[in-house]
Motif scaffolding. Structure first.
Motif: not given
Lengths: 298, 416
Positions: A162, A249-251, A160
């Motif tokens: 980045p 998470p995010i990209y 979770s």
């Protein structure tokens, strides 16, 4: 035999092989070429699949994905994920293969290790993803052990965060994929003539010298073949990443396969998804041609 | 050995041929009904409802085409594109905009008018571009589940009804050293429905909206306030860790295992929660609202919707089936089987009187209104994904709530 009969006979002989090949050519055409050509055609259409009368879009969809920074991030993540996976698959596979091929290890222990080392290969991608999600969750076993032995001070959100997510999914993929190398290299090791090592012993060669000058050169054809195949397969890994992180998470773990999937089934932009799929196809095709050329050269 | 055909047999065959040719012996109309409901209902129960419909409407047969949710979604998308959509289709509100753009769904308004259908009996009619394309048949509402034992241990005597009270309660219930947290927020990008159920629900509960004049209004006060509130819960350490990859199933598991005090979840999970932990002592409350709000509360929901294919050759018969499923008694029967709330406002499912938790949820349902602004939006799942990414960036400390709202607004605007 008349001239006409002779030419008829020649024609029959020339056509016969193609007739034998027809069933397999038809199957390849239907199951491989047709879908491939269809996807390529979609990538040049507006509203592909979703409209019965799609218009020609030219290179618009390719332009759109090349302008998207998430595509380039996905490409970078794919390369990192693939290169690290192949390097570690090869290294771990080699170490374990050498261990299992070593006569100095007790045969019973070797058999036990052989079963243990091959275990990750028996699990499907979904099971592997679930196992690693459970192990690496913030309250999971890995954090608990690392905290007890003092390597980390607080719980790490492996999937979770980045900062760690891409390394965590790569690690899970390394764990899942090394047995292919191990089994192939073990077979290769068992095929190296003992005479080479005996001659090396007479010459006073040390263990590492035998590894560098006999074992690795002898295994090189296998190493290159399996590495290329592994590179092609790993580039297309989808379920492991999708189930563990969904590209987030995010990209941070977005790879080309998850990027394409989201375009198709989240955005319903099947034209852009097709363009992205064609890019993956071209990269895979390049690697496949390289592999074929290498095989021919051998 | 000789076969002799009797003249009577020949006459019968000729008569049958003639009847068939003139249409007197016309075949039954067979409706195809694609949905994902059958696998989620008790075995054989949806078929039994269809059998009752067939008995009540001689000459109409129903073929159920059933599959899991995701497969059904893909099947319907492809059917819409190729003009092979089933006569009647189960719908999710998130799909209808796309399907309408493909001209795949029939406008049910003329059918309602022609049959004298009482529109006031249905909980909602989903309209896109002025066309009535979907009825919610069954609704699964999302209240807040509270672990009463954890609340009591934390000294939370009054269950929260405002955001401020919720934050206080969540802080009290959080004991990170014991892996115990006040709230759980699933924002996995694999299934970004957490944006709808666990984030936007705070906006709708207070009678607010994420839209303005049919366009996204994410930079408005309601959404920015909601993001600020979620951030404050995160900053206070009250949210169970692993937000960015947590799925709805994991959220429920954490609640079942006494690891979180409160969660927003589907009422459909009540029986699952009881099965997984029969000793769990929990209650249901409406989603808390902003300070001083006294109006009706929007209740987030997911629904089993129904619509008719625009290319169906049997729209009249299809409408009969839709009407049948939306009728008071049949709707009550269907939603009782599904543990859902009815699409017909007069229908009363039997579980609300036999089960205390469902009874309470039904009260919440009756005093509020169904709210899900993602229904009917274009590429709803993609919008959720975009918002999800911005929310994750905010929770990771990379941007403020205002910046997250502005970035999401930019992405959403491009889709409208």
């Amino acid at each position: 035999m008349t001239r006409q009969k002779r030419s008829h006979h020649k024609l029959k002989r020339a056509v016969a092989p193609y007739l034998y090949l027809t069933p397999s050519l038809l199957i390849i055409g239907l199951l491989m070429l047709l879908p491939m050509v269809t996807v390529i055609a979609y990538s040049f259409q507006n509203s592909a699949v979703l409209r019965r009368d799609p218009s020609f879009a030219g290179l618009k969809h390719y332009q759109a994905i090349f302008d998207d920074p998430v595509f380039w991030a996905s490409l970078w993540h794919t390369l990192y994920f693939t290169c690290m996976s192949v390097i570690f698959h090869m290294t771990i596979g080699m170490v374990f293969a050498l261990m299992l091929n070593n006569d100095r290890i007790n045969p019973t222990l070797r058999n036990i290790l052989r079963v243990l080392y091959i275990l990750p290969w028996l699990f499907t991608a979904v099971i592997i993803a679930v196992i690693w999600r459970l192990l690496l969750e913030p309250n999971g076993v890995v954090n608990s052990i690392l905290m007890q032995i003092g390597i980390i001070g607080s719980k790490v959100e492996w999937f979770s965060s980045p900062e760690t997510a891409l390394h965590a999914v790569t690690f899970a993929n390394i764990w899942a994929g090394y047995p292919l190398f191990m089994v192939s290299l073990l077979a290769g090791l068992q095929g190296i003539p003992k005479d080479f090592y005996e001659a090396a012993d007479i010459d006073g060669a040390k263990a590492y010298q035998k590894l560098i000058f006999i074992t690795i050169p002898q295994l090189m054809p296998i190493i290159i073949s399996i590495s290329l195949l592994d590179f092609i397969w790993t580039m297309q890994v989808f379920p492991l990443i999708w189930i563990t992180t969904g590209g987030g998470p995010i990209y941070s773990t977005e790879v080309l396969s998850t990027y394409t999937y989201k375009l198709a089934f989240s955005s319903y932009n099947l034209s852009q998804a097709s363009a992205s799929a064609v890019v993956i196809l071209l990269i895979s095709l390049g690697l496949t041609l390289f592999y074929i050329r290498y095989q021919k050269a051998r | 050995m000789m076969f002799r055909i009797k003249p009577a047999m020949l006459k019968m065959a000729a008569a049958a041929w003639l009847l068939g040719a003139t249409g007197t012996m016309a075949a039954d109309t067979t409706l195809e009904f694609t949905q994902w409901w059958e696998p989620e209902l008790p075995a054989g129960s949806l078929r039994a409802i269809m059998d009752d419909f067939e008995a009540a409407n001689p000459g109409i047969k129903v073929t159920l085409v059933s599959g899991p949710y995701a497969t059904t979604r893909d099947q319907i998308s492809v059917g819409a594109a190729t003009g092979t959509l089933s006569d009647v289709v189960g719908l999710d509100g998130a799909w209808v905009n796309n399907l309408n753009a493909q001209n795949a769904l029939a406008d049910m308004s003329p059918m309602m008018d022609a049959s004298g259908f009482d529109k006031s009996q249905v909980a909602d009619i989903i309209k896109v571009d002025g066309k009535a394309v979907m009825f919610p048949v069954a609704s699964f509402v999302y209240p807040v589940f509270v672990n009463l034992d954890l609340a009591a241990q934390a000294g939370v005597t009054k269950l929260p009804s405002t955001r401020a009270e919720f934050l206080e309660a969540a802080k009290k219930m959080t004991h990170a050293d014991k892996n115990q947290y006040g709230w759980v927020l699933p924002l996995s990008l694999q299934t970004p429905s957490g944006v709808q159920n666990d984030m936007m629900s705070w906006v709708w509960a207070s009678g607010q909206s994420m839209m303005a004049n049919g366009k996204p209004a994410l930079e408005g006060k309601p959404v920015v306030d909601m993001l600020t509130f979620v951030k404050s819960l995160n900053d206070a350490g009250t949210i169970s860790p692993g937000i960015a990859t947590k799925t709805e199933q994991e959220k429920v598991e954490e609640f079942v295992n006494d690891r979180v005090g409160m969660m927003i979840d589907s009422l459909a999970h009540v029986n699952l929660i009881r099965k997984r932990n029969p000793k769990l002592n929990f209650d249901l409350i409406p989603v808390p609202v902003v300070e001083n709000y006294t109006g009706k509360r929007g209740l987030p929901y997911a629904s089993w919707g129904i619509g008719i294919s625009a290319v169906s050759k049997h729209q009249e018969e299809a409408w009969k089936l839709v009407q049948y499923l939306m009728s008071e008694k049949v709707n009550a029967k269907l939603v009782s089987l599904a543990n859902a709330f009815p699409g017909n406002v007069n229908a009363k499912p039997d579980f609300v009187t036999s089960d205390k938790a469902f009874g309470k949820a039904f009260e919440i349902f009756k005093t509020g209104y169904l709210a899900n602004e993602f229904t009917g939006l274009p590429v709803a799942e993609d919008l959720m994904t975009q918002f999800d990414v911005q929310a994750q960036k905010m929770l990771a400390g990379e941007q403020s709530p205002e910046q997250a709202a502005a970035a999401a607004q930019k992405g959403w605007t491009a889709k409208f």
